[in-house]
Design a protein around this motif. Structure first.
Motif, PDB file in Angstrom:
ATOM      1  N   SER A  38       0.770  -1.220   0.018  1.00 11.45           N
ATOM      2  CA  SER A  38       0.106  -0.115   0.147  1.00 11.45           C
ATOM      3  C   SER A  38       0.853   1.374   0.286  1.00 11.45           C
ATOM      4  N   VAL A  39       0.129   2.581  -0.374  1.00 13.96           N
ATOM      5  CA  VAL A  39       0.832   3.544  -0.390  1.00 13.96           C
ATOM      6  C   VAL A  39       0.304   4.462   0.753  1.00 13.96           C
ATOM      7  N   GLN A  40       1.305   4.763   1.631  1.00 13.39           N
ATOM      8  CA  GLN A  40       0.787   5.701   2.869  1.00 13.39           C
ATOM      9  C   GLN A  40       1.925   6.879   2.939  1.00 13.39           C
ATOM     10  N   GLY A  41       1.431   8.174   2.811  1.00 11.95           N
ATOM     11  CA  GLY A  41       2.368   9.305   3.176  1.00 11.95           C
ATOM     12  C   GLY A  41       3.163   9.301   1.956  1.00 11.95           C
ATOM     13  N   GLY A  42       2.900   8.860   0.917  1.00 11.05           N
ATOM     14  CA  GLY A  42       3.741   8.798  -0.316  1.00 11.05           C
ATOM     15  C   GLY A  42       4.742   7.917  -0.870  1.00 11.05           C
ATOM     16  N   ILE A  43       4.653   6.767   0.258  1.00 13.24           N
ATOM     17  CA  ILE A  43       5.573   5.809   0.343  1.00 13.24           C
ATOM     18  C   ILE A  43       5.053   4.580  -0.039  1.00 13.24           C
ATOM     19  N   TRP A  44       5.211   3.971  -1.133  1.00 12.73           N
ATOM     20  CA  TRP A  44       4.721   2.312  -1.190  1.00 12.73           C
ATOM     21  C   TRP A  44       5.685   1.534  -0.367  1.00 12.73           C
ATOM     22  N   THR A  45       4.827   0.557   0.270  1.00 14.28           N
ATOM     23  CA  THR A  45       5.594  -0.395   1.238  1.00 14.28           C
ATOM     24  C   THR A  45       4.920  -1.711   0.742  1.00 14.28           C
ATOM     25  N   ASP A  46       5.851  -2.694   0.364  1.00 18.57           N
ATOM     26  CA  ASP A  46       5.538  -3.911  -0.046  1.00 18.57           C
ATOM     27  C   ASP A  46       5.263  -4.904   1.266  1.00 18.57           C
ATOM     28  N   GLU A  47       4.109  -5.436   1.123  1.00 18.30           N
ATOM     29  CA  GLU A  47       3.616  -6.371   2.504  1.00 18.30           C
ATOM     30  C   GLU A  47       4.540  -7.496   2.632  1.00 18.30           C
TER      31      GLU A  47
ATOM     32  N   LEU B  25       9.136   2.194  -2.130  1.00 18.52           N
ATOM     33  CA  LEU B  25       9.346   3.416  -3.304  1.00 18.52           C
ATOM     34  C   LEU B  25       8.643   4.759  -3.058  1.00 18.52           C
ATOM     35  N   ARG B  26       9.102   5.597  -3.065  1.00 23.40           N
ATOM     36  CA  ARG B  26       8.402   6.953  -3.018  1.00 23.40           C
ATOM     37  C   ARG B  26       7.754   7.456  -4.244  1.00 23.40           C
ATOM     38  N   VAL B  27       6.390   7.769  -4.060  1.00 21.66           N
ATOM     39  CA  VAL B  27       5.476   7.813  -5.018  1.00 21.66           C
ATOM     40  C   VAL B  27       5.271   9.206  -5.107  1.00 21.66           C
ATOM     41  N   PRO B  28       5.865  10.019  -6.181  1.00 18.73           N
ATOM     42  CA  PRO B  28       5.769  11.461  -6.392  1.00 18.73           C
ATOM     43  C   PRO B  28       4.012  11.739  -6.681  1.00 18.73           C
ATOM     44  N   PRO B  29       3.520  13.127  -6.525  1.00 13.27           N
ATOM     45  CA  PRO B  29       2.390  13.120  -6.927  1.00 13.27           C
ATOM     46  C   PRO B  29       1.657  13.171  -8.340  1.00 13.27           C
ATOM     47  N   THR B  30       2.881  13.308  -9.320  1.00 18.62           N
ATOM     48  CA  THR B  30       2.572  12.937 -10.744  1.00 18.62           C
ATOM     49  C   THR B  30       2.410  11.571 -10.963  1.00 18.62           C
ATOM     50  N   TRP B  31       2.471  10.551 -10.237  1.00 17.42           N
ATOM     51  CA  TRP B  31       2.170   9.171 -10.458  1.00 17.42           C
ATOM     52  C   TRP B  31       1.083   8.746  -9.663  1.00 17.42           C
TER      53      TRP B  31
ATOM     54  N   GLY C 252      13.637   7.022  -5.912  1.00 11.35           N
ATOM     55  CA  GLY C 252      13.208   6.729  -4.570  1.00 11.35           C
ATOM     56  C   GLY C 252      12.904   5.225  -4.406  1.00 11.35           C
ATOM     57  N   PHE C 253      13.486   4.331  -5.078  1.00 16.25           N
ATOM     58  CA  PHE C 253      13.543   2.880  -4.736  1.00 16.25           C
ATOM     59  C   PHE C 253      14.625   2.649  -3.793  1.00 16.25           C
ATOM     60  N   ARG C 254      13.938   1.746  -2.709  1.00 17.82           N
ATOM     61  CA  ARG C 254      15.065   1.284  -1.765  1.00 17.82           C
ATOM     62  C   ARG C 254      14.591  -0.209  -1.153  1.00 17.82           C
TER      63      ARG C 254
END
Length: 175
Positions: A37-46, A52-58, A169-171
């Protein structure tokens, strides 16, 4: 009548490049749990240790745990579609894509990702009206990460720039 013959001979637009499916796809549809899920602009895999940081243009569309890409993102300005897949105990490198041939492959470090070593590759479509796919492939902690940008015709430079900014933003945690 002539108009119908002329229109019948016009080429139809081809569909976009198909998503790469993981071998573990669950065709039954049972037990479909979001991959993250994406929370606070950051995707976290379960399941896997990446973010992955998700910018507002995506816009982000979570995949299903146990199937296809874990995350699909679409860039508003270019129409670029980014797919992130994870293959447990997988090998580094591109997997086959229908209608597209991997014509370039390089093993090196790239500015777009701070993780090395990795493989960068380009999948050239058989038909120029279809998207080109630019991918980065790496193995961390035993998992193979496939990060692929599906770039529409006419958007190669802008699309690559948008995808590279996203990849920054991928880590991988612990990697």
């Amino acid at each position: 009548m002539i108009l119908l013959l002329v229109l019948g001979g016009c080429p139809r637009p081809l569909p976009p490049a198909a998503l790469v499916d993981d071998a573990s796809d669950d065709a039954s549809g049972a037990g479909q749990v979001p991959a993250g899920s994406v929370q606070g602009g950051i995707w976290t895999d379960e399941r896997y240790p990446w973010t992955l940081r998700v910018p507002p243009t995506w816009t982000a569309q979570p995949g299903v745990d146990g199937g296809g890409p874990r995350l699909v993102l679409v860039h508003a300005g270019t129409g670029v579609r980014v797919e992130v897949s994870v293959v447990p105990n997988g090998a580094v490198g591109p997997r086959p894509r229908p209608g597209c041939e991997w014509t370039f492959e390089d093993h090196a470090g790239y500015r777009a990702l701070v993780i090395t070593p990795l493989v960068a590759a380009t999948c050239t479509p058989e038909d120029a009206r279809n998207p080109r796919v630019l991918g980065y492939f790496l193995v961390e902690g035993g998992e193979a990460y496939d990060l692929e940008a599906v770039i529409p015709p006419g958007q190669l430079l802008a699309g690559k720039d948008a995808a590279d900014a996203l990849w920054a933003g991928f880590r991988v945690k612990g990697g």
